[in-house]
Scaffold this motif. Structure first.
Motif, PDB file in Angstrom:
ATOM      1  N   VAL A  96     -16.578 -23.695 -52.337  1.00  0.00           N
ATOM      2  CA  VAL A  96     -17.856 -23.144 -51.883  1.00  0.00           C
ATOM      3  C   VAL A  96     -17.695 -22.381 -50.575  1.00  0.00           C
ATOM      4  O   VAL A  96     -18.263 -21.301 -50.397  1.00  0.00           O
ATOM      5  CB  VAL A  96     -18.899 -24.280 -51.731  1.00  0.00           C
ATOM      6  N   ILE A 101     -19.331 -17.662 -54.906  1.00  0.00           N
ATOM      7  CA  ILE A 101     -19.985 -18.232 -56.076  1.00  0.00           C
ATOM      8  C   ILE A 101     -20.877 -17.149 -56.671  1.00  0.00           C
ATOM      9  O   ILE A 101     -21.725 -16.579 -55.973  1.00  0.00           O
ATOM     10  CB  ILE A 101     -20.830 -19.458 -55.690  1.00  0.00           C
ATOM     11  N   ALA A 109     -24.024 -24.844 -58.551  1.00  0.00           N
ATOM     12  CA  ALA A 109     -23.191 -25.248 -57.418  1.00  0.00           C
ATOM     13  C   ALA A 109     -23.976 -26.153 -56.464  1.00  0.00           C
ATOM     14  O   ALA A 109     -23.453 -27.161 -55.974  1.00  0.00           O
ATOM     15  CB  ALA A 109     -22.655 -24.030 -56.683  1.00  0.00           C
TER      16      ALA A 109
END
Length: 154
Positions: A96, A101, A109
Motif C-alpha cells: 500500500v 493501488i 484494499a
C-alpha cells in the motif's frame, strides 16, 4: 456405560440373580413383588453399580481434560498465528505504501487493511494485554485448586 456396557450388564444380571434367586424376568418380578425388602436391596445394589460406573467415567473424562491441559499449556499455535498475521500485515502495508493501488481496488484494499489491522491488534493484545494474563492466572488458580476447580463443566 460405553465400552464397559457388556461387563456392566453381566454384573446387573448377576446381582438380580443373586438377590431374586433366579434370572428369569417373570420369576424375578414375582419374587420382588412378594418381598419388598428384596426390591429395596436390588435398587440399592443397582444404584451402587451405576454410581461406581459413573465415577469411573467421570475420572476418565477428568484424566483426559488434565492431559489436554498439560499437553497444550503453552501451545505453539498462538505464536505462529501471530507471526503470520504480523508478516501478512507488514506485506500489505508495504504494498500500500510503496505500490500504486488501482482506483477500482481501493475499497478492497481499505477493507483488507482494516480486517488485518483488527486481527493483528487482537493477536498482539493476547500476548501483551490482559487476555494472556487472564489465561495464565486461570491456569495458575486451577493448578493450585486441584482437578475440580472451575465448577461444573470444566
Amino acid at each position: 456405560f460405553g465400552p464397559r456396557a457388556s461387563d456392566v450388564a453381566d454384573e446387573v444380571v448377576a446381582t438380580v440373580g443373586a438377590i431374586a434367586g433366579t434370572r428369569e424376568p417373570d420369576e424375578v418380578a414375582a419374587v420382588l413383588a412378594a418381598d419388598p425388602a428384596k426390591g429395596a436391596e436390588l435398587a440399592r445394589d443397582l444404584a451402587e453399580i451405576a454410581a461406581r460406573e459413573e465415577t469411573a467415567r467421570m475420572q476418565a473424562v477428568l484424566a483426559d481434560v488434565q492431559h489436554a491441559r498439560a499437553t497444550h499449556r503453552m501451545h505453539w499455535m498462538p505464536a505462529v498465528v501471530t507471526a503470520v498475521l504480523l508478516a501478512l500485515f507488514g506485506a500489505v502495508m508495504w504494498v500500500v505504501l510503496v505500490g500504486a493501488i488501482p482506483a477500482d481496488n481501493q475499497r478492497l484494499a481499505d477493507q483488507l487493511i482494516g480486517g488485518l489491522y483488527t486481527l493483528v491488534t487482537t493477536a498482539v493484545a493476547y500476548w501483551v494485554g490482559t487476555s494472556r494474563g487472564a489465561v495464565e492466572m486461570r491456569q495458575t488458580l486451577q493448578d493450585r485448586a486441584g482437578p475440580f476447580a472451575g465448577g461444573p463443566g470444566r
